[in-house]
Design an enzyme around this catalytic site. Sequence first.
Site, mmCIF file in Angstrom:
data_model
loop_
_atom_site.group_PDB
_atom_site.id
_atom_site.type_symbol
_atom_site.label_atom_id
_atom_site.label_comp_id
_atom_site.label_asym_id
_atom_site.label_seq_id
_atom_site.Cartn_x
_atom_site.Cartn_y
_atom_site.Cartn_z
ATOM 1 N N ASP A 110 38.413 26.776 42.642
ATOM 2 C CA ASP A 110 37.386 27.682 42.115
ATOM 3 C C ASP A 110 36.269 26.834 41.496
ATOM 4 O O ASP A 110 36.516 26.002 40.621
ATOM 5 C CB ASP A 110 38.012 28.602 41.056
ATOM 6 C CG ASP A 110 37.062 29.705 40.616
ATOM 7 O OD1 ASP A 110 37.383 30.879 40.842
ATOM 8 O OD2 ASP A 110 36.001 29.381 40.045
ATOM 9 N N ASP A 159 32.909 31.405 45.776
ATOM 10 C CA ASP A 159 33.216 30.145 45.090
ATOM 11 C C ASP A 159 34.716 29.894 44.950
ATOM 12 O O ASP A 159 35.123 29.092 44.135
ATOM 13 C CB ASP A 159 32.522 30.102 43.722
ATOM 14 C CG ASP A 159 33.348 30.713 42.615
ATOM 15 O OD1 ASP A 159 34.061 31.701 42.887
ATOM 16 O OD2 ASP A 159 33.298 30.187 41.496
ATOM 17 N N GLU A 160 35.537 30.594 45.745
ATOM 18 C CA GLU A 160 36.973 30.346 45.598
ATOM 19 C C GLU A 160 37.716 30.478 46.923
ATOM 20 O O GLU A 160 37.330 31.262 47.784
ATOM 21 C CB GLU A 160 37.593 31.287 44.561
ATOM 22 C CG GLU A 160 37.341 32.740 44.855
ATOM 23 C CD GLU A 160 38.132 33.665 43.940
ATOM 24 O OE1 GLU A 160 39.329 33.402 43.709
ATOM 25 O OE2 GLU A 160 37.558 34.654 43.490
HETATM 26 P P1 TTP Z 1 33.695 33.180 38.819
HETATM 27 O O1 TTP Z 1 34.439 32.101 39.536
HETATM 28 O O2 TTP Z 1 34.477 34.277 38.173
HETATM 29 O O3 TTP Z 1 32.790 32.556 37.664
HETATM 30 P P2 TTP Z 1 31.981 31.196 37.620
HETATM 31 O O4 TTP Z 1 32.205 30.354 38.844
HETATM 32 O O5 TTP Z 1 30.540 31.490 37.324
HETATM 33 O O6 TTP Z 1 32.566 30.493 36.343
HETATM 34 P P3 TTP Z 1 33.992 29.779 36.159
HETATM 35 O O7 TTP Z 1 33.671 28.365 35.808
HETATM 36 O O8 TTP Z 1 34.657 30.518 35.044
HETATM 37 O O9 TTP Z 1 34.720 29.905 37.475
HETATM 38 O O10 TTP Z 1 32.658 33.870 39.791
HETATM 39 C C1 TTP Z 1 31.972 33.152 40.811
HETATM 40 C C2 TTP Z 1 30.542 33.650 40.935
HETATM 41 O O11 TTP Z 1 30.534 35.057 41.199
HETATM 42 C C3 TTP Z 1 29.716 33.467 39.672
HETATM 43 O O12 TTP Z 1 29.085 32.197 39.609
HETATM 44 C C4 TTP Z 1 28.729 34.603 39.749
HETATM 45 C C5 TTP Z 1 29.434 35.684 40.511
HETATM 46 N N1 TTP Z 1 29.891 36.739 39.576
HETATM 47 C C6 TTP Z 1 29.072 37.855 39.389
HETATM 48 O O13 TTP Z 1 28.002 37.961 39.987
HETATM 49 N N2 TTP Z 1 29.489 38.816 38.505
HETATM 50 C C7 TTP Z 1 30.674 38.722 37.813
HETATM 51 O O14 TTP Z 1 31.007 39.621 37.012
HETATM 52 C C8 TTP Z 1 31.512 37.575 38.038
HETATM 53 C C9 TTP Z 1 32.824 37.419 37.292
HETATM 54 C C10 TTP Z 1 31.076 36.624 38.922
HETATM 55 MG MG MG Z 2 34.133 30.031 39.572
#
Ligand code: TTP
Ligand code: MG
Length: 355
Positions: free
Chosen positions: A8, A106-107
Amino acid sequence: MRIIMHVDLDAFYASCEEREHPEYKGKPLIVGADPKGGTGRGVVATCNYEARKYGVRSAMPITRAYKLCPNGIYVRPNFPLYEETSARIMKILRKYADKLEIAGLDEAYLDVSRSAGSFKIAKEIAEKIKKEILEKEKLTCSVGISVNKLIAKMASDFQKPGGITIVTENEIKDFINPLGVRKILGVGPKTEQKLKEMGIETIKDLAKLSKKQLIEEFGNSMGDLLYKSARGIDESEVIEEQEIKSIGREYTFEKDTDNIDEILNTIDKLSEETIEDVLKSKLFFKTITIKLRYHYFETHTFSKTLDIPTNDLETLKIVAKELLRKHIKDEKIRLIGVRVHNFSEKEVQKSLKMI
Ligand code: TTP
Ligand code: MG
């Protein structure tokens, strides 16, 4: 024994923005909407870790983010940038996986049972992955490694940003017990709330409930998921899926509106942007979904599936507007979205007859 990895990216949208704009580095950066001095609309998509120190979080209204962090840098999302970056990252991941399941931009889950064979080698693979993504994309990620997808995902979240967390079979119980029930994939705010009302906050609490009790309260499928998850059990396979799941756009109105012309024009604009991406992807869709969020935040989606796949703009516009007219309530709208999915690679016929 299976060895499953969950990768992720850290603060994904925000990290892509920092890479493109080095001047943002070290400052709190919020990706979402324009706060307009505290009167803006929309929500935070994500923010970098500097902004998180101020309490800013994903899905928070932008006005609240602005109150917490008025001096942050606020940018609108640049989806093509994230989609292109994501596609290159998935290509890197695919090299290391026996099987790869793309779970979001992103995962991804990687089944490395055969290629790694042990947790020690799996950790080395995770280190290589992190190194390659950092060198090629200038981005950091976190990795979880365990015996199934459920625990691998919880593990990748455990030492963010940048961590590698390994949870072996024997360690699962101690690892999951203190975590909140929300960490279980599939448990959203509603289930979390209901469990809280039953006095259940952690996975350890959850494990005290019998299967019968859970099924009575939550129905067969959620009850079963909760029962298994509380014990760290997840038999689901890593499923190779190379296709994009859906393409779409959404828009938050400057001011809540019940002006039907304004709403219909917005559907046209969102449909045009959606089709641009559809054409780039060379895919054809069968299902069209619209999303309506009312001023009081209630959100509904409505879909229609066509008989045959298409990539036609007029078809999208007509069906989206038909769905809207059929389902809209006499209330002001805050947000509207257009999305297409159920893709195939072949077009059958480009005509309106299919509607
Ligand atoms: P995440 O992997 O949940 O968050 P992140 O990558 O920004 O942060 P982390 O370091 O905690 O992993 O989500 C991936 C992407 O999805 C994030 O960059 C933006 C998008 N997203 C939204 O648009 N709305 C949301 O509510 C969430 C949780 C994510
Ligand atoms: Mg993330």
